[in-house]
Write a protein that holds these residues in place. Structure first.
Motif, PDB file in Angstrom:
ATOM      1  N   GLU A 116      -2.901   3.113  -2.906  1.00  0.00           N
ATOM      2  CA  GLU A 116      -2.502   2.106  -2.533  1.00  0.00           C
ATOM      3  C   GLU A 116      -1.183   1.059  -3.039  1.00  0.00           C
ATOM      4  O   GLU A 116      -0.772   1.522  -4.205  1.00  0.00           O
ATOM      5  N   ASP A 117      -1.440   0.521  -1.927  1.00  0.00           N
ATOM      6  CA  ASP A 117       0.098  -0.077  -1.816  1.00  0.00           C
ATOM      7  C   ASP A 117       1.699   1.053  -1.724  1.00  0.00           C
ATOM      8  O   ASP A 117       2.488   0.226  -2.597  1.00  0.00           O
ATOM      9  N   THR A 118       1.353   2.039  -0.666  1.00  0.00           N
ATOM     10  CA  THR A 118       2.064   3.160  -0.568  1.00  0.00           C
ATOM     11  C   THR A 118       2.107   3.627   0.357  1.00  0.00           C
ATOM     12  O   THR A 118       1.067   3.156   1.416  1.00  0.00           O
ATOM     13  N   LEU A 165      11.205  -3.416  -0.850  1.00  0.00           N
ATOM     14  CA  LEU A 165      10.503  -3.284  -0.475  1.00  0.00           C
ATOM     15  C   LEU A 165       8.822  -2.701  -1.695  1.00  0.00           C
ATOM     16  O   LEU A 165       9.650  -1.790  -2.951  1.00  0.00           O
ATOM     17  N   VAL A 166       9.188  -4.206  -2.730  1.00  0.00           N
ATOM     18  CA  VAL A 166       8.477  -4.844  -3.990  1.00  0.00           C
ATOM     19  C   VAL A 166       7.095  -5.218  -3.329  1.00  0.00           C
ATOM     20  O   VAL A 166       7.691  -5.994  -2.763  1.00  0.00           O
ATOM     21  N   GLU A 172       2.750  -9.521   1.865  1.00  0.00           N
ATOM     22  CA  GLU A 172       1.099  -8.538   2.550  1.00  0.00           C
ATOM     23  C   GLU A 172       2.233  -7.785   3.474  1.00  0.00           C
ATOM     24  O   GLU A 172       3.265  -7.896   4.407  1.00  0.00           O
ATOM     25  N   ILE A 173       1.268  -5.880   3.690  1.00  0.00           N
ATOM     26  CA  ILE A 173       1.522  -5.345   4.277  1.00  0.00           C
ATOM     27  C   ILE A 173       0.954  -5.237   5.031  1.00  0.00           C
ATOM     28  O   ILE A 173      -0.439  -4.565   4.335  1.00  0.00           O
ATOM     29  N   ASP A 174       0.556  -4.893   6.312  1.00  0.00           N
ATOM     30  CA  ASP A 174      -0.377  -4.441   7.291  1.00  0.00           C
ATOM     31  C   ASP A 174       0.397  -4.175   8.549  1.00  0.00           C
ATOM     32  O   ASP A 174       0.288  -4.440   9.763  1.00  0.00           O
ATOM     33  N   THR A 175       0.673  -2.328   7.826  1.00  0.00           N
ATOM     34  CA  THR A 175       1.042  -1.140   9.385  1.00  0.00           C
ATOM     35  C   THR A 175      -0.276  -1.268   9.558  1.00  0.00           C
ATOM     36  O   THR A 175       0.445  -0.769  11.242  1.00  0.00           O
TER      37      THR A 175
END
Length: 191
Positions: A116-118, A165-166, A172-175
Motif C-alpha cells: 500500500e502507498d507504493t 513523493l511523500v 491523495e494519489i489515484d493512479t
C-alpha cells in the motif's frame, strides 16, 4: 538458422494477436546479447524485482525490428547483475542474436503486487497534479529517484516543479483516475 540449418522458432516466433495492445505491456528487461552457444541471452534488468523471472513462463518480446512476439521462457538465472534467459525454440547463437536489443515485456496482471502507498513510476507518469485548493499544477512527466524520496517532475506550461513523493505532500494519489492531490509546504510552488 541454427547449426542444423533450421530456423530457430523463438527468434521467428509467433506474432502477437491484435487483442494485445503494446501500451498495456511493461518492459522488465532488455536483451543485450547472446550468452553461450545454446540460444541463451543476457538481459539488462529494467525491474526492481529480478526474482520475478523465476515465476514467469510466458513473456512478450518486442524485437528491435518492431515485431511483438509471445515466447515461452524455458529457464532464467541471475548472471552478474543481469539475468540470463533461455526461450523455448531458441537453440543457437544466431537465434539468440536475432533477439539482441529486444525488450522483454509482461502484462499488468504479471506485475509484482506492491505494498500500500507504493507505486510503479509508469503509473505516476501522466497523472494530473493539483493543489489541495484545486489549483492545476501540471502533469507528472518523470519520476526521479536520486535522494531520500522520489521526486515527481511536474510540468505545467513553461513551469517545472519538483515535488517530493511523500505522504505529507502528495496527500491523495489515484493512479486509476491519473490524479495526484498535492499539499505543498510553503515555498514549494515558488521554486
Amino acid at each position: 538458422m541454427n547449426d542444423r540449418g533450421k530456423q530457430d522458432r523463438a527468434a521467428a516466433g509467433p506474432d502477437v494477436k491484435e487483442d494485445v495492445r503494446e501500451d498495456d505491456l511493461i518492459s522488465v528487461a532488455r536483451i543485450a546479447r547472446p550468452q553461450g552457444h545454446r540460444g541463451e541471452v543476457i538481459a539488462d534488468l529494467l525491474t526492481d524485482f529480478p526474482e520475478r523471472f523465476a515465476g514467469l513462463r510466458r513473456v512478450y518480446v518486442k524485437r528491435a525490428d518492431g515485431r511483438l512476439l509471445l515466447l515461452d521462457l524455458e529457464n532464467s538465472r541471475p548472471h552478474k547483475g543481469r539475468v540470463a534467459l533461455k526461450f523455448v525454440g531458441c537453440d543457437s547463437v544466431s537465434g539468440a542474436e536475432e533477439l539482441r536489443d529486444a525488450r522483454v515485456m509482461v502484462s499488468r496482471d504479471q506485475l509484482v503486487e506492491l505494498p500500500e502507498d507504493t507505486y510503479y513510476d509508469f503509473d505516476l507518469i501522466g497523472c494530473e497534479a493539483v493543489a489541495t485548493g484545486g489549483q492545476y499544477l501540471g502533469r507528472v512527466e518523470e519520476v526521479q529517484n536520486y535522494g531520500a524520496a522520489p521526486l515527481l517532475v511536474v510540468r505545467g506550461g513553461a513551469r517545472e516543479l519538483l515535488i517530493p513523493l511523500v505522504l505529507s505532500i502528495c496527500v491523495e494519489i489515484d493512479t486509476g483516475r491519473k490524479r495526484i492531490v498535492v499539499n505543498p509546504p510553503e515555498g514549494l510552488l515558488d521554486l
